[in-house]
Enzyme design. Structure first.
Site, mmCIF file in Angstrom:
data_model
loop_
_atom_site.group_PDB
_atom_site.id
_atom_site.type_symbol
_atom_site.label_atom_id
_atom_site.label_comp_id
_atom_site.label_asym_id
_atom_site.label_seq_id
_atom_site.Cartn_x
_atom_site.Cartn_y
_atom_site.Cartn_z
ATOM 1 N N CYS A 93 6.810 -0.615 6.260
ATOM 2 C CA CYS A 93 6.325 0.592 5.577
ATOM 3 C C CYS A 93 7.379 1.047 4.591
ATOM 4 O O CYS A 93 8.568 1.058 4.916
ATOM 5 C CB CYS A 93 6.064 1.676 6.625
ATOM 6 S SG CYS A 93 5.510 3.236 5.931
ATOM 7 N N LEU A 94 6.935 1.434 3.398
ATOM 8 C CA LEU A 94 7.881 1.902 2.384
ATOM 9 C C LEU A 94 8.614 3.165 2.841
ATOM 10 O O LEU A 94 9.692 3.468 2.336
ATOM 11 C CB LEU A 94 7.154 2.164 1.061
ATOM 12 C CG LEU A 94 6.545 0.924 0.385
ATOM 13 C CD1 LEU A 94 5.742 1.331 -0.844
ATOM 14 C CD2 LEU A 94 7.616 -0.084 0.013
ATOM 15 N N GLY A 140 0.817 -1.199 0.000
ATOM 16 C CA GLY A 140 0.000 0.000 0.000
ATOM 17 C C GLY A 140 0.853 1.253 0.000
ATOM 18 O O GLY A 140 2.026 1.223 0.394
ATOM 19 N N HIS A 199 -1.652 6.869 7.698
ATOM 20 C CA HIS A 199 -0.772 7.815 6.988
ATOM 21 C C HIS A 199 -1.492 9.128 6.692
ATOM 22 O O HIS A 199 -0.892 10.203 6.753
ATOM 23 C CB HIS A 199 -0.300 7.220 5.654
ATOM 24 C CG HIS A 199 0.938 6.387 5.746
ATOM 25 N ND1 HIS A 199 2.140 6.877 6.208
ATOM 26 C CD2 HIS A 199 1.174 5.097 5.407
ATOM 27 C CE1 HIS A 199 3.052 5.907 6.157
ATOM 28 N NE2 HIS A 199 2.499 4.815 5.685
ATOM 29 N N GLN A 229 3.058 9.888 1.408
ATOM 30 C CA GLN A 229 4.350 9.198 1.232
ATOM 31 C C GLN A 229 5.083 9.651 -0.027
ATOM 32 O O GLN A 229 6.283 9.403 -0.164
ATOM 33 C CB GLN A 229 4.156 7.679 1.192
ATOM 34 C CG GLN A 229 3.718 7.103 2.529
ATOM 35 C CD GLN A 229 3.587 5.601 2.458
ATOM 36 O OE1 GLN A 229 2.563 5.085 2.051
ATOM 37 N NE2 GLN A 229 4.647 4.893 2.825
ATOM 38 N N HIS A 289 -3.289 0.775 8.188
ATOM 39 C CA HIS A 289 -1.949 1.374 8.062
ATOM 40 C C HIS A 289 -1.984 2.594 7.137
ATOM 41 O O HIS A 289 -1.442 3.660 7.467
ATOM 42 C CB HIS A 289 -0.987 0.295 7.526
ATOM 43 C CG HIS A 289 0.410 0.761 7.275
ATOM 44 N ND1 HIS A 289 1.490 0.313 8.010
ATOM 45 C CD2 HIS A 289 0.927 1.638 6.373
ATOM 46 C CE1 HIS A 289 2.596 0.907 7.564
ATOM 47 N NE2 HIS A 289 2.276 1.710 6.573
ATOM 48 N N GLU A 290 -2.643 2.446 5.983
ATOM 49 C CA GLU A 290 -2.650 3.538 4.999
ATOM 50 C C GLU A 290 -3.529 4.705 5.467
ATOM 51 O O GLU A 290 -3.172 5.870 5.255
ATOM 52 C CB GLU A 290 -3.105 3.024 3.631
ATOM 53 C CG GLU A 290 -2.232 1.923 3.032
ATOM 54 C CD GLU A 290 -0.738 2.248 3.000
ATOM 55 O OE1 GLU A 290 -0.364 3.426 2.890
ATOM 56 O OE2 GLU A 290 0.059 1.301 3.120
HETATM 57 ZN ZN ZN Z 1 3.340 2.979 5.398
#
Ligand code: ZN
Length: 162
Positions: free
Chosen positions: A91-92, A46, A137, A51, A133-134
């Site tokens: 997480c990216l 995701g 963000h 991000q 999670h997203e």
């Molecule tokens: Zn993340």
């Protein structure tokens, strides 16, 4: 379509609350396409707009095995949640790290697609985790704040599993 630079932990943009999307204009449409490209390039599950440095409430998620079924969620909102799951999360924006995070095992989300048509999405297990999670963000929250015992390097996890 283009791959965008993924912002990493320490970047202030990741701690800000994103704004609601009122309409999908051409700029927003390009952003969505770029987010999907960036997600696949980074081999993530995701990606949220902050991000890539854009404070808009847009998320892309793909939990399919062959990564060819992206879900686009605009202005996503959790309506219901149930149960719990405890598992590793990465997480990216926090490369090379994982942490143990408790999440609901089921969530029901309301969102808009790229035509600004409302839809309901129910997610269980990995999809529920990804949705939580997203959406975090979009509220400026990183999983590291919720990780029970802090975060670890990914290679430590791999050693544990051997
Ligand atoms: Zn993340």
């Amino acid at each position: 379509m283009a791959i965008r630079n993924i912002r990493e932990i320490g970047d202030k943009v990741l701690t800000k609350v994103s704004r609601e999307v009122k309409e999908v204009d051409s700029k927003t449409s390009i952003l969505i396409d770029d987010m999907i490209d960036t997600l696949y390039d980074a081999e993530g599950v995701g990606l949220a707009a902050p991000q890539v440095g854009v404070l808009k409430r847009i998320v892309v998620i793909d939990v399919s095995e062959d990564a060819n079924d992206p879900i686009i969620l605009i202005n996503p909102e959790i309506l219901e949640f149930d149960g719990s799951q405890v598992g590793n999360e990465g997480c990216l924006s926090v490369p090379g790290k994982v942490g143990t995070v408790e999440r609901p095992n089921y969530v029901k989300v309301k969102a808009y697609d790229r035509d600004m048509k409302e839809f309901i999405l129910e997610g269980r297990e990995l999809l529920a985790r990804a949705l939580c999670h997203e959406i975090d963000h979009l509220n400026g929250i990183l999983y590291v704040e919720k990780a029970k015992d802090g975060i670890r390097d990914v290679y430590e996890l791999e050693e544990d599993e051997e």
